[in-house]
Design an enzyme around this catalytic site. Structure first.
Site, PDB file in Angstrom:
ATOM      1  N   ASP A   9       6.634   0.245 -11.896  1.00  7.03           N
ATOM      2  CA  ASP A   9       6.773   1.421 -11.042  1.00  7.03           C
ATOM      3  C   ASP A   9       8.225   1.432 -10.565  1.00  7.03           C
ATOM      4  OD1 ASP A   9       6.136   3.625  -9.333  1.00  7.03           O
ATOM      5  OD2 ASP A   9       5.897   2.226  -7.666  1.00  7.03           O
ATOM      6  N   ASP A  11       9.747   3.332  -7.290  1.00  5.22           N
ATOM      7  CA  ASP A  11       9.922   3.231  -5.838  1.00  5.22           C
ATOM      8  C   ASP A  11       9.117   2.069  -5.280  1.00  5.22           C
ATOM      9  OD1 ASP A  11      11.605   5.386  -5.797  1.00  5.22           O
ATOM     10  OD2 ASP A  11      10.035   6.839  -5.374  1.00  5.22           O
TER      11      ASP A  11
END
Length: 228
Positions: A9, A11
């Site tokens: 991922d 963020d």
């Protein structure tokens, strides 16, 4: 079973732009008479821009007050504010341990992917100076269903040319962990209270190749040698 890929991922795992997202949403929400705080912002982690707006509108009791066109304009307004802040990102904005892990994975021939609902993922990777370390970037522009649906992780696996069962996904949100698990990948959570994560670490400081390798070997132990 061999580990073929690790999919990150963006963020909260590679870099932390959560506060930048929060400030942009807070300002746009204020303009339409809705107040949100950082506690509420936790609900927006890992979901798409439009889904985030819908939660904000429901929170403010105004879900029926805005047309589809209005919502698209609000999303664009938020994104413009967010993009203006991305100029502050540099390689120093990469979270601890991530650069070393990316280099270790590449040195071992393990494919590296990104699965981010951020439409700005390529811009962010370029600003961080690490886009060349990723073999494939799956972002929200290429999917129909957002996390916790596994679509974005399955897209990343297809883009890398690997089976989900031969990959690890790394997330910092519950929706992300649910998406990884639903895809058939092994899951690593960064943070706290991420139920369902196969391996949970308090921060990226503890995230390294050794821990991933030990975790993978625990899930897929080598068969015992056959005695003659």
């Amino acid at each position: 079973m061999k580990l073929d890929a690790v999919i990150f991922d963006l963020d909260g795992v590679v870099t932390d732009t959560a506060h930048l997202h929060y400030v942009a949403w807070r300002d746009v929400a204020k303009e339409i008479g809705i107040s949100i705080d950082e506690t509420f912002n936790e609900q927006l982690k890992g979901i798409s821009r439009m889904a985030s707006l819908q939660r904000i509108l429901q929170h403010g009791g105004k879900a029926a007050h805005f047309s589809t066109a209005d919502c698209e304009e609000l999303c664009a307004r938020k994104n413009n504010r967010y993009l203006a802040t991305l100029a502050s990102l540099t390689p120093e904005s990469i979270l601890p341990g991530i650069t070393a892990l990316l280099q270790a994975l590449r040195g071992r021939g393990i494919r590296i992917g990104l699965a981010s609902v951020s439409l700005n993922a390529p811009v962010i990777l370029n600003a961080l100076g690490i886009s060349h370390l990723f073999d494939y970037c799956a972002d929200a522009s290429r999917i129909v269903h957002s996390k916790p649906d596994p679509e974005i992780f399955l897209l990343a696996c297809r883009g890398l040319g690997v089976a989900a069962q031969h990959a690890i996904g790394i997330e910092d949100s519950l929706a992300g962990i649910q998406a990884i698990n639903a895809s058939g990948m092994a899951s690593v959570g960064i943070g706290e209270d991420l139920m369902g994560a196969g391996l949970l670490l308090p921060s990226t400081r503890e995230l390294n190749w050794h821990r991933l390798d030990v975790y993978w070997q625990r899930l897929h132990p080598a068969p015992a040698p056959v005695k003659e």
